[in-house]
Design an enzyme around this catalytic site. Structure first.
Site, PDB file in Angstrom:
ATOM      1  N   ASP A   7       0.881  -1.160   0.000  1.00 28.78           N
ATOM      2  CA  ASP A   7       0.000   0.000   0.000  1.00 28.78           C
ATOM      3  C   ASP A   7       0.928   1.222   0.000  1.00 28.78           C
ATOM      4  O   ASP A   7       2.104   1.111   0.393  1.00 28.78           O
ATOM      5  CB  ASP A   7      -0.869  -0.033   1.266  1.00 28.78           C
ATOM      6  CG  ASP A   7      -1.632   1.252   1.461  1.00 28.78           C
ATOM      7  OD1 ASP A   7      -2.270   1.705   0.505  1.00 28.78           O
ATOM      8  OD2 ASP A   7      -1.571   1.810   2.580  1.00 28.78           O
ATOM      9  N   ASP A   9      -0.051   5.124   0.816  1.00 30.12           N
ATOM     10  CA  ASP A   9      -0.284   6.102   1.886  1.00 30.12           C
ATOM     11  C   ASP A   9      -0.268   5.417   3.262  1.00 30.12           C
ATOM     12  O   ASP A   9      -1.103   4.557   3.523  1.00 30.12           O
ATOM     13  CB  ASP A   9      -1.650   6.784   1.695  1.00 30.12           C
ATOM     14  CG  ASP A   9      -1.733   7.610   0.417  1.00 30.12           C
ATOM     15  OD1 ASP A   9      -0.802   8.387   0.160  1.00 30.12           O
ATOM     16  OD2 ASP A   9      -2.728   7.476  -0.319  1.00 30.12           O
TER      17      ASP A   9
HETATM   18  C1  BG6 Z   1      -5.679   5.941  -0.180  1.00 25.98           C
HETATM   19  C2  BG6 Z   1      -5.770   6.698   1.120  1.00 25.98           C
HETATM   20  O1  BG6 Z   1      -4.372   5.481  -0.353  1.00 25.98           O
HETATM   21  O2  BG6 Z   1      -6.035   6.787  -1.279  1.00 25.98           O
HETATM   22  C3  BG6 Z   1      -7.164   7.283   1.266  1.00 25.98           C
HETATM   23  O3  BG6 Z   1      -5.495   5.824   2.206  1.00 25.98           O
HETATM   24  C4  BG6 Z   1      -7.490   8.157   0.049  1.00 25.98           C
HETATM   25  O4  BG6 Z   1      -7.241   8.024   2.453  1.00 25.98           O
HETATM   26  C5  BG6 Z   1      -7.350   7.320  -1.218  1.00 25.98           C
HETATM   27  O5  BG6 Z   1      -8.808   8.674   0.152  1.00 25.98           O
HETATM   28  C6  BG6 Z   1      -7.632   8.125  -2.493  1.00 25.98           C
HETATM   29  O6  BG6 Z   1      -6.603   9.058  -2.665  1.00 25.98           O
HETATM   30  P1  BG6 Z   1      -6.583  10.194  -3.772  1.00 25.98           P
HETATM   31  O7  BG6 Z   1      -5.136  10.651  -3.774  1.00 25.98           O
HETATM   32  O8  BG6 Z   1      -6.970   9.558  -5.084  1.00 25.98           O
HETATM   33  O9  BG6 Z   1      -7.537  11.241  -3.353  1.00 25.98           O
HETATM   34 MG    MG Z   2      -2.704   3.162   3.605  1.00 27.85          MG
END
Ligand code: BG6
Ligand code: MG
Length: 216
Positions: A7, A9
């Site tokens: 993963d 984030d």
């Molecule tokens: C995930 C995060 O990796 O990505 C979420 O944990 C986030 O919190 C999701 O909402 C979508 O991210 P983005 O960058 O497309 O808004």
């Molecule tokens: Mg994560």
């Protein structure tokens, strides 16, 4: 175990704090209560689904167009926060883990719901590092659906049983298990009752892969 699917984030980088800042800005503007506990529920969840969770505390209904506009605004704030990131934000311990696995010939992939994945990898100096990148731009369902991890395995040309998924989100552990993957949980995800390997520190990951391969 041929591959590790990470993963992004909250595992490879600490952008979860930036997501929080951006959503907090939006919630304050809308007069909606939002805190870090609610933010934990947004881990692994898509942008629009995250907004729906935040709006649970709103005192009125929002139209689809309003939601789209708010989600775009949140992303603008988030992207401007990402712009302050550089290679210096790649945690040294994370880099050691990646390099150790790479030096042993393990295939490495990203499995993230984020549509900003490639931008973040570029910022961290990891644009060409991974063997496969499966992200919010190539999926129709976000975690806890296993699609993002199944696509990563397909890109790597391996079966789910040949990979382990590394996650910080409960929804990510559910996604990995639903896809037939073993999984490593860090942070909150280490508390998931069905996680295969709960970890205190990502630094222990290469050892787990090594031991698993010695058993086979
Ligand atoms: C995930 C995060 O990796 O990505 C979420 O944990 C986030 O919190 C999701 O909402 C979508 O991210 P983005 O960058 O497309 O808004
Ligand atoms: Mg994560």
């Amino acid at each position: 175990m041929k591959a590790v699917i990470f993963d992004l984030d909250g595992v490879i980088c600490f952008t979860d704090k930036l997501h929080y800042k951006a959503w907090k800005n939006i919630a304050d503007e809308q007069g909606i209560y939002f805190d870090e506990k609610i933010n934990d529920r947004l881990r692994g969840v898509s942008r629009m689904e995250s907004l729906d969770i935040i709006l649970e505390k709103a005192d009125r209904a929002y139209s689809f167009d309003e939601k789209k506009e708010i989600a775009e605004k949140k992303n603008d704030i988030y992207v401007s926060l990402l712009d302050t990131m550089s290679e210096k934000d790649l945690d040294a311990n994370v880099k050691v883990v990646l390099d150790t696995l790479r030096s042993r010939g393990t295939l490495l992939a990203i499995g993230s719901s984020s549509k900003n994945t490639k931008k973040i990898l570029e910022k961290l100096g990891l644009r060409d590092f991974f063997d496969a990148v499966s992200d919010g731009t190539n999926i129709t369902k976000s975690k806890p659906d296993p699609e993002v991890f199944l696509k990563a395995a397909e890109m790597l040309g391996i079966k789910p049983v040949e990979a382990v998924v590394v996650e910080d989100a409960l929804s990510g552990i559910d996604a990995a298990l639903a896809g037939g993957f073993e999984c490593v949980g860090i942070g909150e995800a280490a508390m998931h009752p069905k996680v295969t390997y709960p970890l205190k520190d990502l630094a222990d990951l290469p050892e787990i892969v090594l031991r698993k391969n010695a058993d086979i």
